[in-house]
Design a protein around this motif. Sequence first.
Motif, PDB file in Angstrom:
ATOM      1  N   GLY A  98       0.830  -1.196   0.000  1.00 64.69           N
ATOM      2  CA  GLY A  98       0.000   0.000   0.000  1.00 64.69           C
ATOM      3  C   GLY A  98       0.863   1.243   0.000  1.00 64.69           C
ATOM      4  N   TYR A  99       1.980   1.187   0.739  1.00 63.93           N
ATOM      5  CA  TYR A  99       2.949   2.282   0.756  1.00 63.93           C
ATOM      6  C   TYR A  99       3.515   2.508  -0.650  1.00 63.93           C
ATOM      7  CZ  TYR A  99       7.637   4.309   1.225  1.00 63.93           C
ATOM      8  OH  TYR A  99       8.767   5.054   1.056  1.00 63.93           O
ATOM      9  N   LEU A 100       3.785   1.429  -1.354  1.00 68.30           N
ATOM     10  CA  LEU A 100       4.347   1.562  -2.701  1.00 68.30           C
ATOM     11  C   LEU A 100       3.368   2.256  -3.642  1.00 68.30           C
ATOM     12  CD1 LEU A 100       6.111  -1.893  -3.227  1.00 68.30           C
ATOM     13  CD2 LEU A 100       7.063   0.256  -2.411  1.00 68.30           C
ATOM     14  N   ARG A 101       2.078   1.905  -3.501  1.00 71.23           N
ATOM     15  CA  ARG A 101       1.075   2.545  -4.364  1.00 71.23           C
ATOM     16  C   ARG A 101       0.963   4.037  -4.054  1.00 71.23           C
ATOM     17  NH1 ARG A 101      -1.653  -2.562  -4.087  1.00 71.23           N
ATOM     18  NH2 ARG A 101      -2.512  -2.028  -2.044  1.00 71.23           N
ATOM     19  N   LYS A 102       0.956   4.372  -2.742  1.00 68.30           N
ATOM     20  CA  LYS A 102       0.829   5.774  -2.351  1.00 68.30           C
ATOM     21  C   LYS A 102       2.048   6.586  -2.768  1.00 68.30           C
ATOM     22  CE  LYS A 102      -2.185   4.932   1.631  1.00 68.30           C
ATOM     23  NZ  LYS A 102      -2.294   4.979   3.120  1.00 68.30           N
ATOM     24  N   SER A 103       3.230   5.970  -2.661  1.00 67.06           N
ATOM     25  CA  SER A 103       4.455   6.683  -3.013  1.00 67.06           C
ATOM     26  C   SER A 103       4.676   6.754  -4.517  1.00 67.06           C
ATOM     27  CB  SER A 103       5.662   5.997  -2.365  1.00 67.06           C
ATOM     28  OG  SER A 103       5.831   4.677  -2.890  1.00 67.06           O
ATOM     29  N   GLY A 104       3.843   6.018  -5.273  1.00 71.51           N
ATOM     30  CA  GLY A 104       3.937   6.073  -6.731  1.00 71.51           C
ATOM     31  C   GLY A 104       4.947   5.126  -7.339  1.00 71.51           C
ATOM     32  N   GLN A 105       5.586   4.275  -6.492  1.00 66.12           N
ATOM     33  CA  GLN A 105       6.615   3.379  -7.028  1.00 66.12           C
ATOM     34  C   GLN A 105       6.025   2.297  -7.923  1.00 66.12           C
ATOM     35  OE1 GLN A 105       9.928   2.136  -4.548  1.00 66.12           O
ATOM     36  NE2 GLN A 105       9.279   3.541  -2.945  1.00 66.12           N
ATOM     37  N   LEU A 106       4.796   1.857  -7.617  1.00 69.12           N
ATOM     38  CA  LEU A 106       4.162   0.866  -8.484  1.00 69.12           C
ATOM     39  C   LEU A 106       3.546   1.524  -9.705  1.00 69.12           C
ATOM     40  CD1 LEU A 106       2.422  -1.721  -6.114  1.00 69.12           C
ATOM     41  CD2 LEU A 106       4.426  -2.049  -7.542  1.00 69.12           C
ATOM     42  N   SER A 107       2.908   2.694  -9.504  1.00 64.72           N
ATOM     43  CA  SER A 107       2.282   3.379 -10.641  1.00 64.72           C
ATOM     44  C   SER A 107       3.317   3.869 -11.642  1.00 64.72           C
ATOM     45  CB  SER A 107       1.434   4.550 -10.143  1.00 64.72           C
ATOM     46  OG  SER A 107       2.232   5.459  -9.403  1.00 64.72           O
ATOM     47  N   SER A 108       4.527   4.173 -11.139  1.00 67.12           N
ATOM     48  CA  SER A 108       5.585   4.615 -12.052  1.00 67.12           C
ATOM     49  C   SER A 108       6.216   3.450 -12.791  1.00 67.12           C
ATOM     50  CB  SER A 108       6.668   5.375 -11.267  1.00 67.12           C
ATOM     51  OG  SER A 108       7.289   4.513 -10.328  1.00 67.12           O
ATOM     52  N   ASN A 109       5.899   2.234 -12.368  1.00 62.90           N
ATOM     53  CA  ASN A 109       6.425   1.043 -13.031  1.00 62.90           C
ATOM     54  C   ASN A 109       5.262   0.101 -13.329  1.00 62.90           C
ATOM     55  OD1 ASN A 109       7.829  -1.264 -13.867  1.00 62.90           O
ATOM     56  ND2 ASN A 109       9.507  -0.882 -12.432  1.00 62.90           N
ATOM     57  N   PRO A 110       4.464   0.419 -14.368  1.00 60.70           N
ATOM     58  CA  PRO A 110       3.266  -0.382 -14.652  1.00 60.70           C
ATOM     59  C   PRO A 110       3.568  -1.839 -14.961  1.00 60.70           C
ATOM     60  CG  PRO A 110       3.771   1.144 -16.450  1.00 60.70           C
ATOM     61  CD  PRO A 110       4.650   1.527 -15.313  1.00 60.70           C
ATOM     62  N   GLU A 111       4.759  -2.111 -15.498  1.00 57.71           N
ATOM     63  CA  GLU A 111       5.103  -3.511 -15.812  1.00 57.71           C
ATOM     64  C   GLU A 111       5.175  -4.337 -14.533  1.00 57.71           C
ATOM     65  OE1 GLU A 111       8.519  -6.166 -18.132  1.00 57.71           O
ATOM     66  OE2 GLU A 111       8.776  -3.999 -17.878  1.00 57.71           O
ATOM     67  N   LEU A 112       5.841  -3.792 -13.503  1.00 58.59           N
ATOM     68  CA  LEU A 112       5.937  -4.504 -12.229  1.00 58.59           C
ATOM     69  C   LEU A 112       4.574  -4.596 -11.557  1.00 58.59           C
ATOM     70  CD1 LEU A 112       7.631  -5.854 -10.036  1.00 58.59           C
ATOM     71  CD2 LEU A 112       8.064  -3.579  -9.062  1.00 58.59           C
ATOM     72  N   ALA A 113       3.793  -3.501 -11.616  1.00 59.16           N
ATOM     73  CA  ALA A 113       2.464  -3.498 -10.998  1.00 59.16           C
ATOM     74  C   ALA A 113       1.585  -4.591 -11.592  1.00 59.16           C
ATOM     75  CB  ALA A 113       1.808  -2.128 -11.179  1.00 59.16           C
ATOM     76  N   GLY A 114       1.666  -4.769 -12.903  1.00 57.01           N
ATOM     77  CA  GLY A 114       0.882  -5.812 -13.555  1.00 57.01           C
ATOM     78  C   GLY A 114       1.357  -7.202 -13.191  1.00 57.01           C
ATOM     79  N   LEU A 115       2.683  -7.352 -13.025  1.00 60.60           N
ATOM     80  CA  LEU A 115       3.238  -8.670 -12.711  1.00 60.60           C
ATOM     81  C   LEU A 115       2.837  -9.148 -11.316  1.00 60.60           C
ATOM     82  CD1 LEU A 115       6.879  -8.400 -14.157  1.00 60.60           C
ATOM     83  CD2 LEU A 115       5.058  -9.903 -14.960  1.00 60.60           C
ATOM     84  N   VAL A 116       2.809  -8.235 -10.350  1.00 62.28           N
ATOM     85  CA  VAL A 116       2.557  -8.640  -8.958  1.00 62.28           C
ATOM     86  C   VAL A 116       1.085  -8.547  -8.572  1.00 62.28           C
ATOM     87  CG1 VAL A 116       4.878  -7.921  -8.292  1.00 62.28           C
ATOM     88  CG2 VAL A 116       2.962  -6.333  -7.978  1.00 62.28           C
ATOM     89  N   LYS A 117       0.219  -8.113  -9.485  1.00 60.86           N
ATOM     90  CA  LYS A 117      -1.202  -7.963  -9.161  1.00 60.86           C
ATOM     91  C   LYS A 117      -1.840  -9.264  -8.679  1.00 60.86           C
ATOM     92  CE  LYS A 117      -5.634  -6.371 -11.021  1.00 60.86           C
ATOM     93  NZ  LYS A 117      -6.346  -5.842 -12.203  1.00 60.86           N
ATOM     94  N   PRO A 118      -1.604 -10.435  -9.331  1.00 62.20           N
ATOM     95  CA  PRO A 118      -2.215 -11.684  -8.839  1.00 62.20           C
ATOM     96  C   PRO A 118      -1.813 -12.024  -7.410  1.00 62.20           C
ATOM     97  CG  PRO A 118      -1.349 -11.981 -11.062  1.00 62.20           C
ATOM     98  CD  PRO A 118      -0.841 -10.665 -10.567  1.00 62.20           C
ATOM     99  N   GLU A 119      -0.543 -11.779  -7.059  1.00 64.71           N
ATOM    100  CA  GLU A 119      -0.082 -12.098  -5.713  1.00 64.71           C
ATOM    101  C   GLU A 119      -0.708 -11.158  -4.675  1.00 64.71           C
ATOM    102  OE1 GLU A 119       2.221 -14.210  -8.413  1.00 64.71           O
ATOM    103  OE2 GLU A 119       2.015 -12.034  -8.367  1.00 64.71           O
ATOM    104  N   LEU A 120      -0.855  -9.880  -5.025  1.00 65.77           N
ATOM    105  CA  LEU A 120      -1.487  -8.942  -4.097  1.00 65.77           C
ATOM    106  C   LEU A 120      -2.957  -9.305  -3.876  1.00 65.77           C
ATOM    107  CD1 LEU A 120       0.037  -5.533  -5.250  1.00 65.77           C
ATOM    108  CD2 LEU A 120       0.691  -6.943  -3.312  1.00 65.77           C
ATOM    109  N   GLU A 121      -3.621  -9.737  -4.943  1.00 64.26           N
ATOM    110  CA  GLU A 121      -5.014 -10.177  -4.804  1.00 64.26           C
ATOM    111  C   GLU A 121      -5.097 -11.432  -3.937  1.00 64.26           C
ATOM    112  OE1 GLU A 121      -6.336 -10.664  -8.803  1.00 64.26           O
ATOM    113  OE2 GLU A 121      -6.785  -8.523  -9.092  1.00 64.26           O
ATOM    114  N   ALA A 122      -4.115 -12.329  -4.095  1.00 67.57           N
ATOM    115  CA  ALA A 122      -4.085 -13.552  -3.275  1.00 67.57           C
ATOM    116  C   ALA A 122      -3.878 -13.210  -1.802  1.00 67.57           C
ATOM    117  CB  ALA A 122      -2.980 -14.486  -3.766  1.00 67.57           C
ATOM    118  N   LEU A 123      -3.032 -12.224  -1.507  1.00 66.07           N
ATOM    119  CA  LEU A 123      -2.801 -11.810  -0.128  1.00 66.07           C
ATOM    120  C   LEU A 123      -4.078 -11.238   0.488  1.00 66.07           C
ATOM    121  CD1 LEU A 123       0.729 -10.164  -0.456  1.00 66.07           C
ATOM    122  CD2 LEU A 123       0.177 -12.194   0.874  1.00 66.07           C
ATOM    123  N   ASN A 124      -4.794 -10.410  -0.274  1.00 69.44           N
ATOM    124  CA  ASN A 124      -6.060  -9.852   0.215  1.00 69.44           C
ATOM    125  C   ASN A 124      -7.086 -10.958   0.466  1.00 69.44           C
ATOM    126  OD1 ASN A 124      -6.228  -6.886   0.537  1.00 69.44           O
ATOM    127  ND2 ASN A 124      -5.462  -6.854  -1.566  1.00 69.44           N
TER     128      ASN A 124
END
Length: 448
Positions: free
Chosen positions: A24-50
């Motif tokens: 959540g910190y990464l999203r707020k700080s823009g580190q994931l939004s600034s790297n859409p490739e990484l954000a897309g890659l880790v999306k399934p794992e973040l959904e699994a954690l939730n």
Amino acid sequence: MRNLQETHLNRARASLRQVLSWYGYLRKSGQLSSNPELAGLVKPELEALNSTLNKLDSSIIRIAAFGLVSRGKSAVLNALLGDKILQTGPLNGVTQWPRSVRWQPGGKVLVELIDTPGLDEIEGESRADMARVVVHQADLILFVVSGDITRTEYQALLELRQAQKPLILVFNKIDLYPDTDQGAIYQNLQQLGAGHPQAKPLLPDEIVMVAAEPAPMEVRVEWADGRVSYEWETPPPQVDELKEIILNILNREGRSLLALNALIQARDAEAAIAQKTIDLRQQEAEDIIWQFTKYKALAVMLNPIAFLDILGGTVADLALIRALARLYGLPMTSYEAGKILKTILFSSGGLLLGELGSSFLLGLGKSTAAITSGDNPSNITAFAGSAIAQAGIAGYGAYSVGKAAQVYLEKGCTWGQLGASSVIQEILSQVDQNTILYRLRQELGIKY
């Protein structure tokens, strides 16, 4: 015991919330939004954690039945439910897809029973793969057999053991075997069910004999008028022992099972996120490590004061760790970086500590040569030799710190105070010897 289970559940919740807060910190700080490739890659794992955290909050325990075709998996679950809800039949592969049914034994614990396709269905590899996915969602596994374990069943059992889940071996269709055969088969299952020839035999509550759907029996009926007739009757299912064992496990360690499985899923999700991040940023990490290695070596070589060599080198190592943490998208303070550096120093077998000592001694020689170089020009040569040697040691130290920090950070911080691996180890260290989790602890002893 119940208080301990609640503690395990709360620790697991805290661990998952910490992980999700990091990202959540990464999203707020823009580190994931600034790297859409990484954000897309880790999306399934973040959904699994939730999803895993939501499952913890709902406190639903999942029990999945596995086995080869025609072993009676659906019949065993129906017998536990007390109703024929899941389809059964004489044909192989009646269960086409995983199906789940809610069960509330004793009106207390809420359980989800999951029926799966046979693991050996012909041309059913996709369904078998789906069944293997289910095991990662399950908190307890029932492996159903109906006689001596075949080679295929043994391989399937080994695969299920690798999922690191508590397992009960269910010997179904005992009504088809004489008592002597039942005893012999039971002994074989105790040994083979352990999953390894050198492993200890299964405990009494890890192997259960049942007759989920007994075959009809011919019954002789004598009527009052003297007539005799024969009728076919189906005996009731014999699953009381299995039901009692499951209830005992759920009452004794159900919440701990739930917590442990959630943490294993979280650890696997973090490992997947870390691996994807590594693959995406491997070259950048190497460039950062080499950059700091060169800067540290150059600074140490040119600096004439020994004390500043040590201080500057330590500051450079801390900055390197923080730079790698930023690259991998992990929030890192100077205090946390200092703890990592301390861990690296103590786990290096004294190698890096030796580097500090050598650097200090060479630094003293370098400082002395620099001070006396005006009186004796030959000391300039001594200064240069000490500086070059010290620069090489400092550069090696920086590279070693960088690679060690890279390995540490690539683990996704699962070994922190609330890291998934740490809490898993904590739970397993507290379980009683009479629990099924203790058996799991023994199996995981090599890892933890």
